[in-house]
Enzyme design. Structure first.
Site, mmCIF file in Angstrom:
data_model
loop_
_atom_site.group_PDB
_atom_site.id
_atom_site.type_symbol
_atom_site.label_atom_id
_atom_site.label_comp_id
_atom_site.label_asym_id
_atom_site.label_seq_id
_atom_site.Cartn_x
_atom_site.Cartn_y
_atom_site.Cartn_z
ATOM 1 N N TYR A 86 47.671 19.190 22.978
ATOM 2 C CA TYR A 86 48.189 17.865 22.618
ATOM 3 C C TYR A 86 46.962 16.960 22.607
ATOM 4 C CZ TYR A 86 51.241 13.739 22.753
ATOM 5 O OH TYR A 86 51.906 12.567 22.453
ATOM 6 N N THR A 87 46.517 16.538 21.429
ATOM 7 C CA THR A 87 45.235 15.827 21.322
ATOM 8 C C THR A 87 45.371 14.355 20.925
ATOM 9 O OG1 THR A 87 45.009 16.606 19.053
ATOM 10 C CG2 THR A 87 43.911 17.912 20.753
ATOM 11 N N ASP B 224 35.552 15.926 27.578
ATOM 12 C CA ASP B 224 34.782 14.903 28.307
ATOM 13 C C ASP B 224 35.709 13.854 28.948
ATOM 14 O OD1 ASP B 224 35.350 14.428 25.538
ATOM 15 O OD2 ASP B 224 34.158 12.602 25.621
ATOM 16 N N TYR C 99 46.112 11.774 28.656
ATOM 17 C CA TYR C 99 45.514 12.951 27.995
ATOM 18 C C TYR C 99 44.480 13.607 28.919
ATOM 19 C CZ TYR C 99 42.293 15.494 24.909
ATOM 20 O OH TYR C 99 41.474 16.447 24.345
ATOM 21 N N TRP D 13 34.208 14.611 21.237
ATOM 22 C CA TRP D 13 34.109 13.913 19.945
ATOM 23 C C TRP D 13 34.092 14.902 18.759
ATOM 24 C CZ3 TRP D 13 30.519 9.000 20.132
ATOM 25 C CH2 TRP D 13 30.787 8.267 21.284
HETATM 26 N N1 LIG Z 1 39.459 16.398 18.949
HETATM 27 C C1 LIG Z 1 38.562 15.991 19.840
HETATM 28 O O1 LIG Z 1 37.836 15.012 19.636
HETATM 29 C C2 LIG Z 1 38.382 16.754 21.131
HETATM 30 C C3 LIG Z 1 37.478 16.258 22.066
HETATM 31 C C4 LIG Z 1 37.295 16.964 23.255
HETATM 32 C C5 LIG Z 1 38.015 18.126 23.483
HETATM 33 N N2 LIG Z 1 38.915 18.569 22.564
HETATM 34 C C6 LIG Z 1 39.666 19.778 22.860
HETATM 35 O O2 LIG Z 1 39.304 20.771 21.911
HETATM 36 C C7 LIG Z 1 40.425 21.626 21.662
HETATM 37 C C8 LIG Z 1 40.684 21.731 20.173
HETATM 38 O O3 LIG Z 1 40.971 20.424 19.686
HETATM 39 P P1 LIG Z 1 41.117 20.107 18.129
HETATM 40 O O4 LIG Z 1 40.305 18.910 17.847
HETATM 41 O O5 LIG Z 1 40.932 21.350 17.321
HETATM 42 O O6 LIG Z 1 42.647 19.670 18.115
HETATM 43 P P2 LIG Z 1 43.646 19.510 16.872
HETATM 44 O O7 LIG Z 1 42.892 19.502 15.595
HETATM 45 O O8 LIG Z 1 44.540 18.378 17.224
HETATM 46 O O9 LIG Z 1 44.463 20.874 16.926
HETATM 47 C C9 LIG Z 1 45.343 21.157 17.953
HETATM 48 C C10 LIG Z 1 46.289 22.209 17.468
HETATM 49 O O10 LIG Z 1 47.226 22.454 18.532
HETATM 50 C C11 LIG Z 1 48.474 22.682 17.932
HETATM 51 N N3 LIG Z 1 49.581 22.413 18.835
HETATM 52 C C12 LIG Z 1 49.967 21.223 19.359
HETATM 53 N N4 LIG Z 1 51.084 21.404 20.086
HETATM 54 C C13 LIG Z 1 51.384 22.725 20.021
HETATM 55 C C14 LIG Z 1 52.428 23.521 20.560
HETATM 56 N N5 LIG Z 1 53.410 22.987 21.282
HETATM 57 N N6 LIG Z 1 52.424 24.843 20.282
HETATM 58 C C15 LIG Z 1 51.455 25.401 19.539
HETATM 59 N N7 LIG Z 1 50.465 24.693 18.985
HETATM 60 C C16 LIG Z 1 50.435 23.375 19.236
HETATM 61 C C17 LIG Z 1 48.525 21.713 16.770
HETATM 62 O O11 LIG Z 1 49.502 22.180 15.885
HETATM 63 P P3 LIG Z 1 49.996 21.354 14.612
HETATM 64 O O12 LIG Z 1 48.912 21.558 13.609
HETATM 65 O O13 LIG Z 1 51.280 21.986 14.264
HETATM 66 O O14 LIG Z 1 50.123 19.934 15.093
HETATM 67 C C18 LIG Z 1 47.101 21.799 16.236
HETATM 68 O O15 LIG Z 1 46.980 22.780 15.243
HETATM 69 C C19 LIG Z 1 41.586 21.053 22.470
HETATM 70 O O16 LIG Z 1 41.680 21.722 23.695
HETATM 71 C C20 LIG Z 1 41.166 19.616 22.715
HETATM 72 O O17 LIG Z 1 41.748 19.087 23.893
HETATM 73 C C21 LIG Z 1 39.088 17.921 21.380
#
Ligand SMILES: NC(=O)c1ccc[n+]([C@@H]2O[C@H](COP(=O)([O-])OP(=O)(O)OC[C@H]3O[C@@H](n4cnc5c(N)ncnc54)[C@H](OP(=O)(O)O)[C@@H]3O)[C@@H](O)[C@H]2O)c1
Length: 290
Positions: free
Chosen positions: A60-61, A101, A124, A149
């Site tokens: 959940y992002t 982070d 979050y 980021w």
């Molecule tokens: N984005 C950032 O800036 C950032 C920064 C620091 C750390 N992170 C971490 O990096 C990791 C990857 O992030 P990301 O940027 O790739 O995130 P993202 O693009 O938001 O992708 C998250 C994915 O999780 C899926 N998802 C959400 N709820 C779900 C559920 N109930 N069951 C199965 N799938 C579900 C979403 O599916 P849908 O496509 O169907 O919505 C989406 O495909 C995460 O652990 C995040 O916390 C991200």
């Protein structure tokens, strides 16, 4: 070696699905195939598939939305990782999980170390920290890779938001008092691939269990990130950029002022990481060739 990837449609999940091809037998599932809010489905899938490695790229992002949706953020970011950890432990497999982070409060003068005390400022951040703790509590083989980021040419991220806004706006006001390392999703996927490739055997990975900071080298502010995006020769629309403070741009979730993470442990263990601006140039280059 069978590798199960969750969240395949996300920024990182999609990059992993491309990058890990050839390393093992990749089974990448999206939310419709494996909903992490359904623990029984998660248990059944892992018991049936029997992967050697589970990579949890689902999360959940939506940082601001989480403030009003705490229960769901914790189900996906804390409860589901616990179930993944229990099931991988049961199989003797390894769980690779991503964190953030935003587990830190941003108050440190200097880069955050893996064992600095987390103190998240947002729902979050608290939900992601609870996920880390759940995985560690279970005690199986696990790598928790904290990143920051994240951007790329897919999904919701700062880079795509900037490019979109620049289509219609002559000027943009961007926060200049939060600093961190913009990290290209392909950097995360490639680093994850090399961790798996270099380990050779999944059992080798188990010996490396723990938390690692995995983000690009160097740091900037959101304003600096925007400046770098619009300075790139491939970007045609170049709005005027105005630096503002966090106070000028209130959001439901509070974010850390200093998000810089020390990556020495990652580098010592797994190898180098690219500079954030080199990775940005590579990402924008890809945009011109697609
Ligand atoms: N984005 C950032 O800036 C950032 C920064 C620091 C750390 N992170 C971490 O990096 C990791 C990857 O992030 P990301 O940027 O790739 O995130 P993202 O693009 O938001 O992708 C998250 C994915 O999780 C899926 N998802 C959400 N709820 C779900 C559920 N109930 N069951 C199965 N799938 C579900 C979403 O599916 P849908 O496509 O169907 O919505 C989406 O495909 C995460 O652990 C995040 O916390 C991200």
């Amino acid at each position: 070696m069978r590798i199960l990837i969750t969240g395949r449609n996300g920024q990182v999940g999609d990059a992993l699905t491309q990058t890990l091809r050839g390393i093992g037998e990749i089974i990448a599932v999206d939310r419709s195939q494996l909903d992490l809010t359904n623990p029984d489905a998660v248990r059944t899938a892992i018991r049936e598939l029997q992967p050697a490695i589970v990579i949890n790229a689902a999360a959940y992002t939506a940082v601001d939305a989480a403030e009003a949706d705490q229960a769901m953020a914790f189900r996906i970011n804390a409860d589901a990782p616990r179930v993944l950890a229990e099931e991988t432990e049961r199989l003797g497999a390894t769980l690779i999980h991503y964190s953030t982070d935003y587990v830190f409060d941003g108050s440190k003068d200097g880069a955050w170390l893996e064992d600095d005390a987390p103190a998240p400022l947002s729902v979050y951040g608290r939900s992601k920290l609870a996920g880390e703790q759940a995985i560690a509590d279970v005690g199986g083989a696990h790598l928790i890779l904290r990143t920051s980021w994240v951007y790329g040419l897919r999904g919701k991220n700062f880079l795509l938001t900037m490019l979109k806004l620049a289509e219609t706006r002559d000027a943009l006001s961007i926060v200049d008092d939060q600093i961190g390392a913009p990290t290209w999703r392909m950097t995360i996927a490639e680093a994850t691939a090399s961790i798996i490739r270099d380990a050779g055997e999944p059992a080798q990975l188990a010996a490396l269990s723990g938390i690692y900071h995995l983000c690009a080298d160097g740091y900037t502010s959101w304003f600096g990130f925007a400046q770098a995006i619009f300075a790139d020769a491939s970007v045609a629309n170049k709005p005027r950029l105005q630096p503002i403070t966090t106070a000028d741009y209130p959001t439901p979730a509070q974010r850390p002022k200093n998000s810089i993470m020390n990556t020495d442990k990652f580098r010592r263990t797994f190898g180098d990481l690219p500079a954030w601006n080199d990775a940005l140039a590579a990402c924008l280059q890809l945009r011109t060739t697609h």
